[in-house]
Scaffold this motif. Sequence first.
Motif, mmCIF file in Angstrom:
data_model
loop_
_atom_site.group_PDB
_atom_site.id
_atom_site.type_symbol
_atom_site.label_atom_id
_atom_site.label_comp_id
_atom_site.label_asym_id
_atom_site.label_seq_id
_atom_site.Cartn_x
_atom_site.Cartn_y
_atom_site.Cartn_z
ATOM 1 N N HIS A 83 -35.027 0.313 20.097
ATOM 2 C CA HIS A 83 -33.687 0.020 20.591
ATOM 3 C C HIS A 83 -32.776 1.076 19.956
ATOM 4 O O HIS A 83 -32.538 1.055 18.754
ATOM 5 C CB HIS A 83 -33.271 -1.396 20.208
ATOM 6 C CG HIS A 83 -34.176 -2.430 20.791
ATOM 7 N ND1 HIS A 83 -33.967 -2.983 22.038
ATOM 8 C CD2 HIS A 83 -35.322 -2.985 20.322
ATOM 9 C CE1 HIS A 83 -34.932 -3.843 22.306
ATOM 10 N NE2 HIS A 83 -35.761 -3.865 21.274
ATOM 11 N N LEU A 84 -32.321 1.994 20.802
ATOM 12 C CA LEU A 84 -31.609 3.178 20.335
ATOM 13 C C LEU A 84 -30.107 3.041 20.495
ATOM 14 O O LEU A 84 -29.619 2.406 21.432
ATOM 15 C CB LEU A 84 -32.089 4.400 21.119
ATOM 16 C CG LEU A 84 -33.596 4.648 21.124
ATOM 17 C CD1 LEU A 84 -33.945 5.725 22.135
ATOM 18 C CD2 LEU A 84 -34.083 5.013 19.743
ATOM 19 N N LEU A 85 -29.386 3.696 19.602
ATOM 20 C CA LEU A 85 -27.934 3.752 19.654
ATOM 21 C C LEU A 85 -27.544 5.207 19.887
ATOM 22 O O LEU A 85 -27.997 6.099 19.169
ATOM 23 C CB LEU A 85 -27.346 3.233 18.333
ATOM 24 C CG LEU A 85 -25.831 3.118 18.250
ATOM 25 C CD1 LEU A 85 -25.314 2.131 19.305
ATOM 26 C CD2 LEU A 85 -25.425 2.657 16.857
ATOM 27 N N SER A 91 -21.878 3.998 27.207
ATOM 28 C CA SER A 91 -23.172 3.296 27.303
ATOM 29 C C SER A 91 -23.990 3.646 26.061
ATOM 30 O O SER A 91 -24.869 4.498 26.096
ATOM 31 C CB SER A 91 -23.913 3.687 28.582
ATOM 32 O OG SER A 91 -24.063 5.087 28.639
ATOM 33 N N PRO A 92 -23.691 2.967 24.955
ATOM 34 C CA PRO A 92 -24.292 3.369 23.679
ATOM 35 C C PRO A 92 -25.718 2.885 23.415
ATOM 36 O O PRO A 92 -26.390 3.427 22.551
ATOM 37 C CB PRO A 92 -23.343 2.775 22.647
ATOM 38 C CG PRO A 92 -22.798 1.556 23.315
ATOM 39 C CD PRO A 92 -22.700 1.915 24.773
ATOM 40 N N CYS A 93 -26.203 1.889 24.157
ATOM 41 C CA CYS A 93 -27.498 1.292 23.799
ATOM 42 C C CYS A 93 -28.558 1.545 24.870
ATOM 43 O O CYS A 93 -28.304 1.362 26.063
ATOM 44 C CB CYS A 93 -27.343 -0.204 23.557
ATOM 45 S SG CYS A 93 -26.235 -0.561 22.170
ATOM 46 N N TYR A 94 -29.740 1.948 24.415
ATOM 47 C CA TYR A 94 -30.876 2.203 25.296
ATOM 48 C C TYR A 94 -32.141 1.656 24.642
ATOM 49 O O TYR A 94 -32.202 1.507 23.419
ATOM 50 C CB TYR A 94 -31.047 3.707 25.551
ATOM 51 C CG TYR A 94 -30.003 4.264 26.469
ATOM 52 C CD1 TYR A 94 -30.270 4.441 27.821
ATOM 53 C CD2 TYR A 94 -28.742 4.601 26.000
ATOM 54 C CE1 TYR A 94 -29.303 4.945 28.684
ATOM 55 C CE2 TYR A 94 -27.767 5.100 26.843
ATOM 56 C CZ TYR A 94 -28.063 5.271 28.188
ATOM 57 O OH TYR A 94 -27.115 5.751 29.035
ATOM 58 N N SER A 112 -41.069 4.751 29.078
ATOM 59 C CA SER A 112 -39.885 4.220 29.755
ATOM 60 C C SER A 112 -38.654 4.458 28.891
ATOM 61 O O SER A 112 -38.738 4.603 27.668
ATOM 62 C CB SER A 112 -40.047 2.735 30.076
ATOM 63 O OG SER A 112 -39.966 1.969 28.894
ATOM 64 N N PHE A 113 -37.505 4.495 29.573
ATOM 65 C CA PHE A 113 -36.234 4.711 28.896
ATOM 66 C C PHE A 113 -35.162 4.135 29.799
ATOM 67 O O PHE A 113 -35.020 4.556 30.958
ATOM 68 C CB PHE A 113 -35.994 6.216 28.701
ATOM 69 C CG PHE A 113 -34.858 6.537 27.760
ATOM 70 C CD1 PHE A 113 -35.122 6.813 26.430
ATOM 71 C CD2 PHE A 113 -33.555 6.590 28.206
ATOM 72 C CE1 PHE A 113 -34.099 7.120 25.553
ATOM 73 C CE2 PHE A 113 -32.518 6.897 27.341
ATOM 74 C CZ PHE A 113 -32.790 7.168 26.015
ATOM 75 N N GLU A 114 -34.438 3.124 29.316
ATOM 76 C CA GLU A 114 -33.423 2.483 30.154
ATOM 77 C C GLU A 114 -32.298 1.916 29.309
ATOM 78 O O GLU A 114 -32.454 1.738 28.084
ATOM 79 C CB GLU A 114 -34.040 1.392 31.020
ATOM 80 C CG GLU A 114 -34.807 0.341 30.236
ATOM 81 C CD GLU A 114 -35.650 -0.545 31.127
ATOM 82 O OE1 GLU A 114 -35.632 -1.759 30.847
ATOM 83 O OE2 GLU A 114 -36.283 -0.060 32.055
ATOM 84 N N ARG A 115 -31.189 1.622 29.972
ATOM 85 C CA ARG A 115 -30.057 1.034 29.254
ATOM 86 C C ARG A 115 -30.443 -0.315 28.680
ATOM 87 O O ARG A 115 -31.243 -1.037 29.248
ATOM 88 C CB ARG A 115 -28.868 0.871 30.189
ATOM 89 C CG ARG A 115 -28.222 2.193 30.482
ATOM 90 C CD ARG A 115 -26.945 2.021 31.241
ATOM 91 N NE ARG A 115 -26.407 3.350 31.490
ATOM 92 C CZ ARG A 115 -25.426 3.603 32.284
ATOM 93 N NH1 ARG A 115 -24.842 2.604 32.935
ATOM 94 N NH2 ARG A 115 -24.996 4.824 32.455
ATOM 95 N N ASP A 116 -29.842 -0.623 27.547
ATOM 96 C CA ASP A 116 -30.133 -1.863 26.824
ATOM 97 C C ASP A 116 -28.804 -2.524 26.473
ATOM 98 O O ASP A 116 -27.769 -1.872 26.429
ATOM 99 C CB ASP A 116 -30.930 -1.513 25.553
ATOM 100 C CG ASP A 116 -31.589 -2.702 24.900
ATOM 101 O OD1 ASP A 116 -31.700 -3.763 25.534
ATOM 102 O OD2 ASP A 116 -31.988 -2.572 23.727
ATOM 103 N N THR A 117 -28.837 -3.808 26.195
ATOM 104 C CA THR A 117 -27.631 -4.498 25.736
ATOM 105 C C THR A 117 -27.521 -4.359 24.220
ATOM 106 O O THR A 117 -28.519 -4.414 23.509
ATOM 107 C CB THR A 117 -27.666 -5.992 26.118
ATOM 108 O OG1 THR A 117 -28.853 -6.562 25.600
ATOM 109 C CG2 THR A 117 -27.615 -6.176 27.611
ATOM 110 N N CYS A 118 -26.315 -4.180 23.772
ATOM 111 C CA CYS A 118 -26.098 -4.005 22.326
ATOM 112 C C CYS A 118 -25.973 -5.340 21.614
ATOM 113 O O CYS A 118 -25.609 -6.323 22.146
ATOM 114 C CB CYS A 118 -24.826 -3.212 22.083
ATOM 115 S SG CYS A 118 -24.955 -1.495 22.601
#
Length: 118
Positions: A83-85, A91-94, A112-118
């Motif tokens: 979980h990246l910042l 859109s800070p979280c992926y 895979s690489f996609e947007r994530d919820t922070c």
Amino acid sequence: MRPQILLLTIILAVLPLSAITAAGRKLAAGPWEPIKDVHDPHVQAIGKFAVKTYNSKNHTDLIFKDIRRGETQADKGTKYFLHLLMAQPTSPCYAALVLETPGRRSSLELLSFERDTC
């Protein structure tokens, strides 16, 4: 005599299937384990690799900032679910999934690489 031949045929047909199933269980992926230290240089390098690879494939300019948390799984190497910042405020979280395969020269593959919820 025919029932014995039929029974023998069924047994011979089922034996290889049970061997394949048993072998498949041995190759199954292990459980996901939390990464204790996401600030470890090796884990950070994998996070940076994920962002760099995503940027080059999608012509984007995301800037890696940190890893919030992550898990690993043993599966033909090691899978890292991170979980990246990012440094971008919009859109800070992926979330990234990276496979590291062992060998003389370890290789990384972005799965895979996609947007994530922070």
